[in-house]
Each structure stands twice: as structure tokens, then as C-alpha cells.
Design a protein around this motif. Sequence first.
Motif, mmCIF file in Angstrom:
data_model
loop_
_atom_site.group_PDB
_atom_site.id
_atom_site.type_symbol
_atom_site.label_atom_id
_atom_site.label_comp_id
_atom_site.label_asym_id
_atom_site.label_seq_id
_atom_site.Cartn_x
_atom_site.Cartn_y
_atom_site.Cartn_z
ATOM 1 N N PRO A 80 0.837 -1.211 0.000
ATOM 2 C CA PRO A 80 0.000 0.000 0.000
ATOM 3 C C PRO A 80 0.865 1.252 0.000
ATOM 4 O O PRO A 80 1.850 1.351 0.732
ATOM 5 N N GLY B 107 -4.646 1.038 -2.732
ATOM 6 C CA GLY B 107 -5.442 0.066 -2.002
ATOM 7 C C GLY B 107 -4.557 -0.824 -1.140
ATOM 8 O O GLY B 107 -3.493 -0.428 -0.663
ATOM 9 N N SER B 108 -4.999 -2.040 -0.952
ATOM 10 C CA SER B 108 -4.209 -2.996 -0.173
ATOM 11 C C SER B 108 -3.122 -3.590 -1.060
ATOM 12 O O SER B 108 -3.025 -3.268 -2.248
ATOM 13 N N GLY B 109 -2.287 -4.468 -0.477
ATOM 14 C CA GLY B 109 -1.211 -5.063 -1.241
ATOM 15 C C GLY B 109 -1.713 -5.769 -2.483
ATOM 16 O O GLY B 109 -2.805 -6.349 -2.491
ATOM 17 N N GLU C 150 -12.998 -0.667 2.130
ATOM 18 C CA GLU C 150 -12.555 -1.597 1.109
ATOM 19 C C GLU C 150 -12.065 -0.800 -0.079
ATOM 20 O O GLU C 150 -12.829 -0.019 -0.673
ATOM 21 N N ALA C 151 -10.782 -0.946 -0.397
ATOM 22 C CA ALA C 151 -10.191 -0.158 -1.466
ATOM 23 C C ALA C 151 -10.952 -0.353 -2.771
ATOM 24 O O ALA C 151 -11.260 -1.482 -3.169
#
Length: 779
Positions: free
Chosen positions: A155, A200-202, A382-383
Motif C-alpha cells: 500500500p 489500495g491494499s497489497g 474496502e479499497a
Amino acid sequence: MNDPASNKAGPAGGFVRWALLAVTLTALLAGGVAWVLGARSVADACWIAGTVAAIVPALWWVISSIRAGRVGVDVLAVLSLGGALAVREYLAGALIGVMLATGQALDAAAERRATKDLRALLDRVPRTARRRTPDGVEVVGVDDIVVDDVVMVGPGEVLPVDGVVLSDYAVLDDSALTGESVPVRCGRGEPVRSGSVNAGSGLELAASASAADSTYAGIVRLARQAAAETAPVVRIADRVAVWFLPVALTVAGLAWLVSGSADRAVAVLVVATPCPLLLAAPVAIVSGLSRTSRIGVLVRGGGALETLGRASTLVLDKTGTLTTGRPRGTDIVVGPGWTVDEVLGLAASADQLSPHVLANAIVREARLRGVPLSVPSSVTEEAGIGVSARVDEKWVTVGNLSIDGEEPEWAAAVLSRASFDGAVVAWVRVDDGLAGAILLTDPLRPDAPRTLRRLRLAGMTRVVMLTGDRPAPALQIGTVLGLDEVAAQQTPADKVARVRAESERAVTAMVGDGVNDAPALAAADVGIAMGARGATASSEAADIVLTSDRLDRLADAKVIARRSRRIAVQSAAVGMSLSLVAMGFAAVGWLPPAWGALLQEGIDLAVILNALRALRGDHTGPPPLSRDAEDLVRRFSAEHDQMRDDLSLLRDTAQQVAAGQSAGALVSLRAADAFLQDTLLPHEDAEDSALYPALARPLGSVEATATMSRMHAEIHRLAQRLHSHRELADEAGAVQPEQSDDLLACLYGLYALLRLHFVQEEENFFVLAPAFLSAADKS
């Protein structure tokens, strides 16, 4: 964009030029003191030292210029210095040395080091990457990544290479590549580009190119190539020197040939020393630089200011340049049973803890309207989807929600409107039902229309917008601003190509603010960066940086540059004309070298005094307002912000009337009429009685606001007509069919008229107050 004097620029070059001035001036003064005391030999020695001190660096500058394919004003200075030594006119040589050194010192002040190494671009380039292998994850140099390697990006990290998404989805901030601030969501299998930031997340991606062949490396190469290939700026002094040098040499040669005396040739060269070019032109340009610095415009050198003064084509980025670069809620549509304040309050409460740019815009909108917010609990984000939270015992979800299978009529209208407006939709779901939608757009800077009008008056005959955004919002802005051409969905390479094409037709200035604009700024004849939001690659690549986040400063800088250049040309022309006359007297023997040097000093003084006029000038910006007027602008601007979205009551009522919903239309009609009678009309009356009289003096007369007062009268007329329709509908208990046509005309007419009226007041009147611009830029 590159300055021809760059071979003298930089810290070392600047030190040499200031040291030269100190040495030559000291030698001249010391020789003068010795001469007064009767020590003629000491005086000659001092003046010889000053002349030699000047001729050595001047000779090096001439050699450097010739290597670069130019012959400039330094050639005449070297010939004059050498001739003065040859005929033993040491005082003349010392005077010429001081004049040369003074001009070079002024240039040193004008030519600050242009940092075109694109440090911000290079600092952003990832040096390492995480590669997934059968044994786990290893950190390798980014150059070790090859096609089909699986790369993991955390991220907030920059994607090191181009690739294909292997995760379920990716949320990316593409602002470095496109300039657009709204993150984009990419699904599995979609291509992504290096230089984007993982918002966003990884995520995992399969490399589709090496680092050297990826998008971001291409941007860096583009910027470097553009800076290297851009034609050098030809300064005023060198333009004049092209014809003056052969004239001076011809006259000097003829004087020597006819008279047989080298003294006459030297006398001609002494008075031909281009001091008006060496001194007057730099004085005018440095004066212009001083003025631009006082208004928050950093110009990296005199060449950049001269080029801006000559520029006739302006190329602009959209996001962050013509627009604020900060999304703002433009409309809130609610489902049945909900009110605007309820939907906005729930959405903003849920979004308070989110760092997302759209969430911040929703929270700002709620605070702007004074909607009370609650503290959310159980917040999850939530991305690429949005935020979910419990607010006041309700489960609220805000963001890019899927509404497939439950698209009510009002939601379909929202999607249609968003496509026309180029808006982003944030859906608001409360518990299990769709409650409303918030439309967000990147608003036009309030000072943009006035700025472009002023730029056209100042000589910009062609204005073009290049943007990475979609065609719909780009074309809307182009239409509103009356741009000559709009090009959407432009990559950095596209922008460079377009800027170069414009530069081939006319002197071109480019304005931008993002990393993706850096190559185009470097390719333009003069690059201008919106640099108020921090050091970016655009600021590093630009010749001019607007240090305040106000576009109107660009028009101020153009006006100052044009006037400074005009004075510089005028000073040079007058000075060189006087020098030509003096050359004639010197050629026939009426003006010996020493007296010629003194006469040249007099000419210099006259043209320098003229050049100093560039320090002054008419007020370049909007007329200044009194404190009371600024307070009124602040007050009515705040009221506009509170009322702007209430205008949708008129359109919503019209939609119900058109749909034949007579009972529901009456409820909406009552709300619209109450808004007009209780809020909007008192606001308009207060503007007529308080604001417009306060603006009459700075605008020149009461006639300046007369058209706005006439619009107020039309708004009152339509509002009264609407009020009459409401009374008729109240008597009948519903909107009657025979009212529909005229009522629709009133509703849509008022809606369009009020939207236009708000914009006109903000762009023509409110923009006069710096406080308004500051507030608008922060909103």
C-alpha cells in the motif's frame, strides 16, 4: 527553454561575474584616486589591471558562444577592451571593463540556476522491488525484474514496472501519469503502468516489461530529451548584436583605413561598446523579475521572462491548473423518504476517518453546509469500493457501490447526469436500501475565466488545453472558457508532441502542475508550473513557478513580462541609436577614445533610467477592494455555498410536474417557493443594497453592476410568477394540468438563470477579493 547564457550560469558562474564587477570597479576607483593625486603611472597600472581582469573572462565567454554557434554582444566588448590596451587608452578600457562586469552581474541576478535535472521525477523512481519466487518473497533491484516475474506492491508504493493485475483487483492513484486525482479500480487481468501509486491494499502483478521499458522510465526520458532538445532562447541583446556587430566593425575599419589612425578605430569601438545591451536590457528584465517575485511568481532567469513576454500561444493542463484539483460535491440526489441533509450527514459521518480524496470532499461539503456529523463506529474501508460504518444505529455504506438489479428511476437519472457532467458518483446505502447519491466534480477555478481574458488581452492569441481526463468534462471546460482547442486523454508523450507542434508555429508557454506535465513543460519555449502544493517534477522542469495556488498570477506575470521586454527593447534601441551617432563622430576624429567612453557612460545612464521604469507599472491584477467590501464578498460567497445545492429543488419539482405527479409536485413546489421567498430573494436584495454599492468604486462606476441588478429583477419576476402558481395549486390541492407548461418554464428558467447568475457573480465580482480565491482554492 534553455538560456544561451547557461555557460555562465550556476553558482560558480555567478560568483565569477560578481567578483569581476568588484575587481574592475576597484581598479577604476583606485586609478581615479591615483590620477587625482598625480600618480599617473599608478593610475595607468590600476586601469590596465581592470581592463585585463575584464578581457580574460570576456574572451572565454566569446569562445564559448562561438562553440555554441552564436556571436553575441561579448565580441564587441572584447574588441573594445583589446583596442583600448593597444592604443594605451587605459581609462577607456577600465570604464568598458566596469560596464561589461556590471551587465554580467545583472545577468547573474537574472539567471538563477534552472534546476532541470528533474530531481522529483528521479526521486520517485523505485530502486528496488519485491519479487515472489517459489521460496518466498525476495527484494531485488528494480533492473533485475524481467517479463513475467510476479511483483508484489505494498500500500502506498509506486508500481516499479508495467504489468498485469494478478490480484482480484487493484486501486491505483494515476495522478502522476494522467493528472487526475480520483483513484481508478482495475480488475484481475487488466494492464497497469509503472509510476502509478497503489492506493489500495497489497497487490500482485505480472511484469509485462522491464523497468527500463516501462511507462514511468519513458516519462523520465521524455523530460530529459525535451529539455536537451529545446532550442535555446535568443536574448534581446544577442538579436541586436547580430546586425550591430558587423556595422560597428565596418565603421571602425573604414575610419582606420581612411584616416590611417588606429586611435579612430578604437574610438569607434569604444562608443560602439554595446552597453545599452549589456546594461539597459538586463536592468529592465531584472526589474521585471523583481516585480514578479513580489506577486508570488518565481522566474528562474531573464531569458524565461523575455520568452513569456513574447509568447502568443498558451497550452494548459486541466486538473490542478484550470480546475482546483480537489473534487467537490456538486449535487445530492436522494431517494423517496430521504432528505438531502439526512443523506449527506450519514455519508459524511461514515467518511470522517477515510483518507480517500472523495471521502474528504464529502466531509467538506457537509461542514460547508453546516450539517451536523456523528461519530462513526465499526468503520471498515474496502479499497476501490468505499467505506462502511455504523452511524446513529444505521449501517451506512458510501462509495463506488454496485446497484445492478436495484436501479430505481432516480438512480438512472443520476447516472445519466453524471455522464453528461463528467462527475463521479458516490452512492449512499443505509441498511439495505439505496438512500441517495452524491455527485462530485473537480470544479473550475473561479479566477480561470478572468485570467484567460486578461491573457488574451496581453498577447496570447491561441489557448489550448491538453488533459489526460475524459473528453466529456474536458470539452465542457473548453466550451465555458472559450478555448481554441481541447485534446483529451493525452499521455505525457502526446503532450510533448503537441507542445512541440505548437512551438513550431509560435512562441509557446505551457502551464501544468503534475509529474505527467514535466516533459511537456521542458519541451515548451517557457514552462510554467503551479508549484504551491509542494516541490514536484513540474516545478523542477519549469522556467517559472507560481508559488501561490492562484491562476490569476499567471496573467499578472504575462503583463509584467510583456512590459519589461518592451522597455528593454526600447532602451536597447534608443541606446544603440545614440551609439551609432557617436560612432560617426568618432570615425571623423571628433571624439577621442577616453571622451567616447565618458559619453558612452552618459548614454548608459540615460537608458538605465529608462529601463528602471520596468520597476513600476499599472496595477496588473483586479482592482483592490476595501476591507468592508472583502467582508461582504466573504459573506455573500458563504451564502452562495449554502444555497447552491438548494437550486436542485427547482429541477426536482420540474421533473415531478413533467411526470404528472401532481400531489408530489405540490409538496416540492412549496419547498421550492419557500426557499425562494425566505432565502434566495432576501439574499439578492441584500446584494443590491450592500454589495453592489461597495463594488461600484473599485469597478469604476455603478454601471459595472447594472446588468447583475437587472438579472435580480428578472429573478424576482420569475419567483413571483412561481409563487402565484403555488397559490393556485394550494387552492386546488394539487398542481393542475393547465399550469404545467408555464410552471415548467418558470422552474427550468429560474434554475438556469440562477446557476448562471451565481457563476457570473463569483467570476466577475467575488474573484476580486483575495480572501475569496484563498477560500475557493482550499474548498
